[in-house]
Each structure stands twice: as C-alpha cells, then as structure tokens.
Motif scaffolding. Structure first.
Motif, PDB file in Angstrom:
ATOM      1  N   VAL A 195     -39.827  90.664 -57.272  1.00 26.62           N
ATOM      2  CA  VAL A 195     -41.280  90.820 -57.399  1.00 26.62           C
ATOM      3  C   VAL A 195     -41.814  91.668 -56.246  1.00 26.62           C
ATOM      4  N   HIS A 196     -41.322  91.416 -55.057  1.00 29.02           N
ATOM      5  CA  HIS A 196     -41.781  92.177 -53.896  1.00 29.02           C
ATOM      6  C   HIS A 196     -41.449  93.657 -54.037  1.00 29.02           C
ATOM      7  N   SER A 197     -40.258  93.971 -54.519  1.00 24.64           N
ATOM      8  CA  SER A 197     -39.894  95.383 -54.680  1.00 24.64           C
ATOM      9  C   SER A 197     -40.764  96.055 -55.752  1.00 24.64           C
ATOM     10  N   ARG A 198     -41.106  95.316 -56.814  1.00 24.80           N
ATOM     11  CA  ARG A 198     -42.011  95.884 -57.830  1.00 24.80           C
ATOM     12  C   ARG A 198     -43.394  96.114 -57.243  1.00 24.80           C
ATOM     13  N   PHE A 199     -43.860  95.169 -56.403  1.00 22.80           N
ATOM     14  CA  PHE A 199     -45.159  95.351 -55.756  1.00 22.80           C
ATOM     15  C   PHE A 199     -45.158  96.595 -54.869  1.00 22.80           C
ATOM     16  N   ARG A 200     -44.099  96.788 -54.129  1.00 20.12           N
ATOM     17  CA  ARG A 200     -44.002  97.974 -53.263  1.00 20.12           C
ATOM     18  C   ARG A 200     -43.981  99.248 -54.097  1.00 20.12           C
ATOM     19  N   ARG A 201     -43.256  99.218 -55.195  1.00 16.34           N
ATOM     20  CA  ARG A 201     -43.175 100.391 -56.072  1.00 16.34           C
ATOM     21  C   ARG A 201     -44.544 100.695 -56.687  1.00 16.34           C
ATOM     22  N   ASP A 202     -45.262  99.641 -57.131  1.00 15.78           N
ATOM     23  CA  ASP A 202     -46.555  99.830 -57.783  1.00 15.78           C
ATOM     24  C   ASP A 202     -47.672 100.174 -56.802  1.00 15.78           C
ATOM     25  N   LYS A 203     -47.436  99.941 -55.522  1.00 13.16           N
ATOM     26  CA  LYS A 203     -48.478 100.215 -54.532  1.00 13.16           C
ATOM     27  C   LYS A 203     -48.853 101.688 -54.508  1.00 13.16           C
ATOM     28  N   SER A 204     -47.874 102.546 -54.709  1.00 11.73           N
ATOM     29  CA  SER A 204     -48.151 103.983 -54.657  1.00 11.73           C
ATOM     30  C   SER A 204     -48.969 104.464 -55.858  1.00 11.73           C
ATOM     31  N   VAL A 205     -48.916 103.735 -56.991  1.00 12.94           N
ATOM     32  CA  VAL A 205     -49.659 104.129 -58.193  1.00 12.94           C
ATOM     33  C   VAL A 205     -50.756 103.123 -58.521  1.00 12.94           C
ATOM     34  N   LYS A 206     -51.259 102.442 -57.514  1.00 11.82           N
ATOM     35  CA  LYS A 206     -52.236 101.373 -57.714  1.00 11.82           C
ATOM     36  C   LYS A 206     -53.484 101.864 -58.453  1.00 11.82           C
ATOM     37  N   ASN A 207     -53.965 103.058 -58.123  1.00  9.68           N
ATOM     38  CA  ASN A 207     -55.179 103.588 -58.745  1.00  9.68           C
ATOM     39  C   ASN A 207     -54.943 104.055 -60.179  1.00  9.68           C
ATOM     40  N   GLN A 208     -53.696 104.236 -60.576  1.00 13.66           N
ATOM     41  CA  GLN A 208     -53.380 104.750 -61.907  1.00 13.66           C
ATOM     42  C   GLN A 208     -52.942 103.655 -62.875  1.00 13.66           C
ATOM     43  N   MET A 209     -53.019 102.387 -62.470  1.00 10.30           N
ATOM     44  CA  MET A 209     -52.539 101.292 -63.313  1.00 10.30           C
ATOM     45  C   MET A 209     -53.519 101.028 -64.457  1.00 10.30           C
ATOM     46  N   THR A 210     -52.970 100.736 -65.630  1.00 11.25           N
ATOM     47  CA  THR A 210     -53.794 100.380 -66.788  1.00 11.25           C
ATOM     48  C   THR A 210     -54.171  98.901 -66.682  1.00 11.25           C
ATOM     49  N   ASN A 211     -55.062  98.470 -67.564  1.00 11.81           N
ATOM     50  CA  ASN A 211     -55.456  97.058 -67.582  1.00 11.81           C
ATOM     51  C   ASN A 211     -54.258  96.174 -67.873  1.00 11.81           C
ATOM     52  N   HIS A 212     -53.377  96.615 -68.746  1.00 11.91           N
ATOM     53  CA  HIS A 212     -52.167  95.854 -69.083  1.00 11.91           C
ATOM     54  C   HIS A 212     -51.282  95.704 -67.832  1.00 11.91           C
ATOM     55  N   ASP A 213     -51.100  96.799 -67.091  1.00 12.53           N
ATOM     56  CA  ASP A 213     -50.289  96.757 -65.869  1.00 12.53           C
ATOM     57  C   ASP A 213     -50.915  95.826 -64.829  1.00 12.53           C
ATOM     58  N   GLU A 214     -52.252  95.867 -64.717  1.00 10.40           N
ATOM     59  CA  GLU A 214     -52.920  94.984 -63.769  1.00 10.40           C
ATOM     60  C   GLU A 214     -52.766  93.511 -64.163  1.00 10.40           C
ATOM     61  N   THR A 215     -52.797  93.228 -65.469  1.00 13.76           N
ATOM     62  CA  THR A 215     -52.601  91.858 -65.947  1.00 13.76           C
ATOM     63  C   THR A 215     -51.182  91.386 -65.625  1.00 13.76           C
ATOM     64  N   ILE A 216     -50.211  92.240 -65.872  1.00  9.52           N
ATOM     65  CA  ILE A 216     -48.813  91.904 -65.544  1.00  9.52           C
ATOM     66  C   ILE A 216     -48.677  91.674 -64.029  1.00  9.52           C
ATOM     67  N   HIS A 217     -49.343  92.531 -63.274  1.00  9.34           N
ATOM     68  CA  HIS A 217     -49.310  92.406 -61.813  1.00  9.34           C
ATOM     69  C   HIS A 217     -49.902  91.056 -61.383  1.00  9.34           C
ATOM     70  N   GLU A 218     -50.971  90.647 -62.019  1.00  3.91           N
ATOM     71  CA  GLU A 218     -51.602  89.357 -61.697  1.00  3.91           C
ATOM     72  C   GLU A 218     -50.673  88.190 -62.031  1.00  3.91           C
ATOM     73  N   PHE A 219     -50.003  88.254 -63.199  1.00  7.97           N
ATOM     74  CA  PHE A 219     -49.048  87.204 -63.571  1.00  7.97           C
ATOM     75  C   PHE A 219     -47.880  87.152 -62.590  1.00  7.97           C
ATOM     76  N   GLU A 220     -47.400  88.312 -62.165  1.00  8.06           N
ATOM     77  CA  GLU A 220     -46.299  88.347 -61.195  1.00  8.06           C
ATOM     78  C   GLU A 220     -46.735  87.765 -59.851  1.00  8.06           C
ATOM     79  N   ARG A 221     -47.973  87.999 -59.456  1.00  8.00           N
ATOM     80  CA  ARG A 221     -48.480  87.429 -58.211  1.00  8.00           C
ATOM     81  C   ARG A 221     -48.484  85.902 -58.301  1.00  8.00           C
ATOM     82  N   LYS A 222     -48.914  85.377 -59.456  1.00  4.27           N
ATOM     83  CA  LYS A 222     -48.901  83.920 -59.645  1.00  4.27           C
ATOM     84  C   LYS A 222     -47.464  83.391 -59.641  1.00  4.27           C
ATOM     85  N   LYS A 223     -46.575  84.137 -60.297  1.00  9.20           N
ATOM     86  CA  LYS A 223     -45.164  83.741 -60.332  1.00  9.20           C
ATOM     87  C   LYS A 223     -44.575  83.742 -58.914  1.00  9.20           C
TER      88      LYS A 223
END
Length: 135
Positions: A83-111
């Motif tokens: 999860v941490h490596s995915r967060f680091r990878r997604d950090k560079s494209v944070k402004n380009q994330m879709t609503n679906h990606d943000e929802t997945i990101h939120e679920f991963e944060r809870k996980k």
C-alpha cells in the motif's frame, strides 16, 4: 690446574648470579606482574559489562515465542509495504486522479489503518505479555 671446561662453567655461573642479582630485571618483572593483574581486572570488568549489555539488549530483540505471530506480522508488513509503495507511486499523479482512483485510494488508506491496528493489537495483546512472562 683448572681446565677450560671448568673455567667456562665457573664463568657461566658468575654470569647467572649477576643476572639473578640484577635489580633492574626484578623491577621489570614486578612491573610486568602488576600490569598483568591490572589487565586481568580490566578484562573481567569489560566481560561483565558486555554480558550486562547482552542481557539488556535481549529484552528488546527477543520475539514472541509463538511462530504464528511472526508470520502474521510478516503478512501485515507485506500488505502495508504494498500500500505504501502504491501511495508513493500515486503521489506524483495526485492531481490527475479520477474519482474512481480517489475512492480506491481512500479504501486503501482505511485498509492500511486496519492492518496497522491489527499489528499493534497482535504485539500489545499477545506478544508483549508473552515476553513479560519470559523475562
């Protein structure tokens, strides 16, 4: 008449007596003996300190006696690292994330939060009391 062998033996005995009477050699020997005693005492003190350090460190490096805990914690650490490596990878494209990606990101944060809490509970509820029994 004194033979050459007798003269050599007599000369050797005189030399040996002179060496035995030499106070410098005795002083050197006495100093060496004193230093040897000091070195042995210092060595014994260092060995005792090393043993104390080993006992102290073993309290912090010891693991739970049960192998299941180690496997559980390793599993949770693997998931957390992923999860941490995915967060680091997604950090560079944070402004380009879709609503679906943000929802997945939120679920991963809870996980991630759940896995951290589970690891903490394994350690505090099971492993730590087991270690306190051992030590």
């Amino acid at each position: 008449d004194v033979t050459a062998a007798e003269r050599t033996a007599h000369k050797n005995i005189e030399t040996l007596n002179a060496v035995l009477k030499d106070t410098v050699i005795r002083q050197v020997h006495n100093k060496a003996s004193e230093r040897m005693t000091e070195i042995e005492q210092y060595r014994d003190m260092l060995v005792k300190k090393l043993e104390d350090i080993k006992v102290y460190a073993s309290k912090f490096t010891a693991g739970c006696p049960e192998e299941k805990c180690v496997k559980k914690i390793q599993h949770h650490m693997t998931v957390i690292s992923g999860v941490h490596s995915r967060f680091r990878r997604d950090k560079s494209v944070k402004n380009q994330m879709t609503n679906h990606d943000e929802t997945i990101h939120e679920f991963e944060r809870k996980k991630l939060h759940d896995h951290c809490l589970t690891m903490r509970s394994i350690f505090t509820d099971h492993c730590l009391p087991q270690l306190e029994k051992v030590y």
